[in-house]
Design a protein around this motif. Structure first.
Motif, PDB file in Angstrom:
ATOM      1  N   VAL A  85       0.879  -1.158  -0.023  1.00 20.54           N
ATOM      2  CA  VAL A  85      -0.007  -0.031   0.006  1.00 20.54           C
ATOM      3  C   VAL A  85       0.863   1.394   0.087  1.00 20.54           C
ATOM      4  O   VAL A  85       0.753   2.156  -0.951  1.00 20.54           O
ATOM      5  CB  VAL A  85      -0.827   0.086   1.165  1.00 20.54           C
ATOM      6  CG1 VAL A  85      -1.809   1.245   1.559  1.00 20.54           C
ATOM      7  CG2 VAL A  85      -1.994  -1.057   1.219  1.00 20.54           C
ATOM      8  N   THR A  86       1.644   1.150   1.090  1.00 19.51           N
ATOM      9  CA  THR A  86       2.698   2.579   1.109  1.00 19.51           C
ATOM     10  C   THR A  86       3.413   2.684  -0.416  1.00 19.51           C
ATOM     11  O   THR A  86       4.002   4.015  -0.756  1.00 19.51           O
ATOM     12  CB  THR A  86       3.524   2.463   2.146  1.00 19.51           C
ATOM     13  OG1 THR A  86       4.464   1.382   2.258  1.00 19.51           O
ATOM     14  CG2 THR A  86       2.682   2.213   3.461  1.00 19.51           C
ATOM     15  N   ARG A  87       4.010   1.614  -0.839  1.00 26.09           N
ATOM     16  CA  ARG A  87       4.947   1.624  -2.207  1.00 26.09           C
ATOM     17  C   ARG A  87       3.888   2.150  -3.334  1.00 26.09           C
ATOM     18  O   ARG A  87       4.688   3.105  -3.842  1.00 26.09           O
ATOM     19  CB  ARG A  87       5.223   0.390  -2.438  1.00 26.09           C
ATOM     20  CG  ARG A  87       6.282   0.228  -3.536  1.00 26.09           C
ATOM     21  CD  ARG A  87       6.991  -1.077  -3.987  1.00 26.09           C
ATOM     22  NE  ARG A  87       5.867  -2.151  -4.036  1.00 26.09           N
ATOM     23  CZ  ARG A  87       5.182  -2.528  -5.195  1.00 26.09           C
ATOM     24  NH1 ARG A  87       5.478  -1.610  -6.299  1.00 26.09           N
ATOM     25  NH2 ARG A  87       4.346  -3.312  -5.066  1.00 26.09           N
ATOM     26  N   LYS A  88       2.639   1.645  -3.391  1.00 24.96           N
ATOM     27  CA  LYS A  88       1.984   2.248  -4.389  1.00 24.96           C
ATOM     28  C   LYS A  88       1.408   3.666  -4.279  1.00 24.96           C
ATOM     29  O   LYS A  88       1.412   4.630  -5.254  1.00 24.96           O
ATOM     30  CB  LYS A  88       0.649   1.312  -4.658  1.00 24.96           C
ATOM     31  CG  LYS A  88       1.024   0.104  -4.989  1.00 24.96           C
ATOM     32  CD  LYS A  88      -0.364  -0.877  -5.394  1.00 24.96           C
ATOM     33  CE  LYS A  88       0.034  -2.269  -6.005  1.00 24.96           C
ATOM     34  NZ  LYS A  88       0.735  -1.950  -7.301  1.00 24.96           N
ATOM     35  N   VAL A  89       1.340   4.065  -2.830  1.00 17.01           N
ATOM     36  CA  VAL A  89       0.873   5.570  -2.662  1.00 17.01           C
ATOM     37  C   VAL A  89       1.833   6.300  -2.981  1.00 17.01           C
ATOM     38  O   VAL A  89       1.807   7.345  -3.455  1.00 17.01           O
ATOM     39  CB  VAL A  89       0.189   5.623  -1.302  1.00 17.01           C
ATOM     40  CG1 VAL A  89      -0.302   6.907  -0.965  1.00 17.01           C
ATOM     41  CG2 VAL A  89      -1.009   4.695  -1.089  1.00 17.01           C
ATOM     42  N   MET A  90       3.158   5.899  -2.653  1.00 18.75           N
ATOM     43  CA  MET A  90       4.339   6.956  -2.800  1.00 18.75           C
ATOM     44  C   MET A  90       4.864   6.849  -4.008  1.00 18.75           C
ATOM     45  O   MET A  90       5.312   8.039  -4.632  1.00 18.75           O
ATOM     46  CB  MET A  90       5.752   6.200  -1.842  1.00 18.75           C
ATOM     47  CG  MET A  90       5.371   6.454  -0.369  1.00 18.75           C
ATOM     48  SD  MET A  90       4.893   8.479  -0.056  1.00 18.75           S
ATOM     49  CE  MET A  90       4.061   8.332   1.317  1.00 18.75           C
ATOM     50  N   THR A  91       4.284   5.752  -5.020  1.00 21.53           N
ATOM     51  CA  THR A  91       4.446   6.051  -6.410  1.00 21.53           C
ATOM     52  C   THR A  91       3.553   6.936  -7.127  1.00 21.53           C
ATOM     53  O   THR A  91       4.114   7.739  -7.727  1.00 21.53           O
ATOM     54  CB  THR A  91       4.398   4.517  -7.205  1.00 21.53           C
ATOM     55  OG1 THR A  91       5.253   3.662  -6.456  1.00 21.53           O
ATOM     56  CG2 THR A  91       4.588   4.713  -8.684  1.00 21.53           C
ATOM     57  N   LEU A  92       2.310   7.067  -6.453  1.00 21.65           N
ATOM     58  CA  LEU A  92       1.381   8.156  -7.076  1.00 21.65           C
ATOM     59  C   LEU A  92       2.095   9.471  -6.621  1.00 21.65           C
ATOM     60  O   LEU A  92       1.961  10.406  -7.228  1.00 21.65           O
ATOM     61  CB  LEU A  92       0.058   7.933  -6.488  1.00 21.65           C
ATOM     62  CG  LEU A  92      -0.411   6.828  -6.984  1.00 21.65           C
ATOM     63  CD1 LEU A  92      -1.862   6.246  -6.243  1.00 21.65           C
ATOM     64  CD2 LEU A  92      -0.974   6.594  -8.540  1.00 21.65           C
ATOM     65  N   ALA A  93       2.685   9.465  -5.221  1.00 23.83           N
ATOM     66  CA  ALA A  93       2.929  10.903  -5.005  1.00 23.83           C
ATOM     67  C   ALA A  93       4.108  11.314  -5.642  1.00 23.83           C
ATOM     68  O   ALA A  93       4.214  12.758  -5.936  1.00 23.83           O
ATOM     69  CB  ALA A  93       3.375  10.770  -3.308  1.00 23.83           C
ATOM     70  N   GLU A  94       5.043  10.361  -6.020  1.00 25.11           N
ATOM     71  CA  GLU A  94       6.214  10.574  -7.075  1.00 25.11           C
ATOM     72  C   GLU A  94       5.636  11.336  -8.270  1.00 25.11           C
ATOM     73  O   GLU A  94       6.301  12.239  -8.795  1.00 25.11           O
ATOM     74  CB  GLU A  94       7.159   9.634  -7.308  1.00 25.11           C
ATOM     75  CG  GLU A  94       7.844   9.213  -6.067  1.00 25.11           C
ATOM     76  CD  GLU A  94       8.433   7.868  -6.147  1.00 25.11           C
ATOM     77  OE1 GLU A  94       8.410   7.269  -7.125  1.00 25.11           O
ATOM     78  OE2 GLU A  94       9.213   7.564  -5.154  1.00 25.11           O
ATOM     79  N   GLN A  95       4.516  10.686  -8.932  1.00 23.30           N
ATOM     80  CA  GLN A  95       3.847  11.125 -10.076  1.00 23.30           C
ATOM     81  C   GLN A  95       3.447  12.544  -9.818  1.00 23.30           C
ATOM     82  O   GLN A  95       3.598  13.323 -10.777  1.00 23.30           O
ATOM     83  CB  GLN A  95       2.925  10.194 -10.506  1.00 23.30           C
ATOM     84  CG  GLN A  95       2.154  10.556 -11.657  1.00 23.30           C
ATOM     85  CD  GLN A  95       1.092   9.594 -11.945  1.00 23.30           C
ATOM     86  OE1 GLN A  95       1.182   8.307 -11.541  1.00 23.30           O
ATOM     87  NE2 GLN A  95       0.277   9.869 -12.739  1.00 23.30           N
ATOM     88  N   VAL A  96       2.768  12.839  -8.855  1.00 24.96           N
ATOM     89  CA  VAL A  96       2.414  14.519  -8.669  1.00 24.96           C
ATOM     90  C   VAL A  96       3.637  15.229  -8.628  1.00 24.96           C
ATOM     91  O   VAL A  96       3.455  16.327  -9.085  1.00 24.96           O
ATOM     92  CB  VAL A  96       1.587  14.183  -7.378  1.00 24.96           C
ATOM     93  CG1 VAL A  96       0.981  15.842  -7.070  1.00 24.96           C
ATOM     94  CG2 VAL A  96       0.179  13.540  -7.445  1.00 24.96           C
TER      95      VAL A  96
END
Length: 351
Positions: free
Chosen positions: A240-251
């Motif tokens: 979960v944290t890995r996928k959310v942080m991947t999205l944060a990196e995208q932003v």
């Protein structure tokens, strides 16, 4: 192999690993024996009524304490305790335990519940031991850390929650609290990747757009809601944290590419600048909502800035409306330092 007549499923609690099943199964293959539920003095806990120097064994009364605490809350909050605990209840009951007490919660406790007419747990979530900097916790070496001492120093509970969650999965594995990694993970993820999003554009939104959002802002991220919900259900928290942080990196990449701090100097980019800032805020709201079960304090402060009521999972897919006004920006997440972690270790050192 099926369990209780159904295909094995982690989400339904019918998925049994060979390791945990094998350990519990040893009690049956070796032959069931009486369980000694008393201990002689000196001991701690509850004295057995009618006995002078006999006490109930802690793992007899401790699980009962779980329900006693819950029953106390139900009485205080006017909640129907029986609705949760009757055998045909459709509510969910989970126990998070350490691997050393698997037998008590996987064998004896369900038998006790069944004997008194209560439902058994939906699932047991079994974790390994906690080490600090690669070693067993020790007061003399300064690697013994308690929640009490952590709170004494006023350290943010969300730091610790996030660090542990970022390392946990649905396997029975030990977790190491590595202090250097702790500092890096909290600052890199929660501060640089997540809290950094609104802090980079909050001043622009306030000065240029009266803290209001605009229509027609492009959607920068599109999470797989069902996948993330299932990962939570299956205890794959690190994913979960890995996928959310991947999205944060995208932003953050979108922000870097748009360069709103440059657009503020270009009068002909006023509308585009407003859309960029709105997209960043809408994305941040989704990201902090996805992590709300992990960082509730961070989420509450963010909801205050966003001027929205407490978010549920179902709220996240619907964007904030055009014209929605934000509050004045306040700092949302502090950095952690190695000095603070050293103070925490020193607090627990004994001669």
């Amino acid at each position: 192999l099926t369990v209780d007549g159904t295909k094995m499923s982690k989400s339904r609690g019918t998925f049994i690993t060979a390791h945990s099943y094998g350990q519990l199964g040893e009690w049956f293959t070796s032959g069931l024996q009486d369980w000694d539920i008393s201990r002689d003095a000196p001991y701690f806990g509850f004295r057995i009524p009618g006995e002078k120097d006999k006490y109930f064994y802690v793992w007899l009364d401790a699980p009962i304490g779980y329900l006693a605490s819950f029953a106390n809350m139900c009485e205080r909050e006017n909640i129907d305790f029986e609705e949760f605990m009757r055998p045909d209840s459709d509510t969910e009951l989970y126990h998070f335990i350490g691997k050393d007490i698997m037998n008590f919660h996987g064998l004896f406790w369900p038998a006790m519940l069944d004997a008194v007419g209560y439902r058994t747990p939906t699932r047991l979530f079994i974790h390994g031991f906690l080490t600090v900097d690669g070693t067993k916790m020790s007061k003399s070496r300064g690697t013994f850390i308690t929640a009490h001492s952590y709170g004494q120093l006023g350290l943010d509970p969300d730091w610790l929650r996030y660090y542990f969650i970022s390392k946990l999965n649905n396997h029975i594995e030990d977790v190491d609290l590595n202090t250097e990694e702790f500092v890096y993970r909290v600052n890199a993820d929660l501060v640089n990747k997540l809290a950094n999003i609104p802090s980079r554009i909050a001043k622009i939104v306030a000065q240029k757009f009266d803290n209001k959002l605009v229509a027609d802002a492009p959607r920068w991220i599109d999470p797989d809601w069902d996948e993330l919900a299932e990962l939570y259900e299956r205890r794959k928290f690190s994913e979960v944290t890995r996928k959310v942080m991947t999205l944060a990196e995208q932003v953050n990449r979108e922000l870097e590419n748009a360069k709103p701090w440059v657009l503020t100097k270009q009068d002909d980019q006023h509308i585009y600048l407003h859309q960029v800032c709105t997209s960043a805020i809408q994305s941040f709201r989704i990201l902090i909502g996805l992590l709300k079960p992990v960082v509730p304090i961070f989420a509450k402060a963010s909801e205050k800035y966003l001027q929205i009521p407490p978010q549920s999972w179902q709220d996240l897919a619907k964007p904030l409306p055009p014209g929605h006004k934000l509050a004045d920006f306040a700092h949302l997440m502090n950095r952690v330092t190695m000095k603070q972690l050293k103070q925490l270790q020193q607090l627990n050192i004994t001669d």
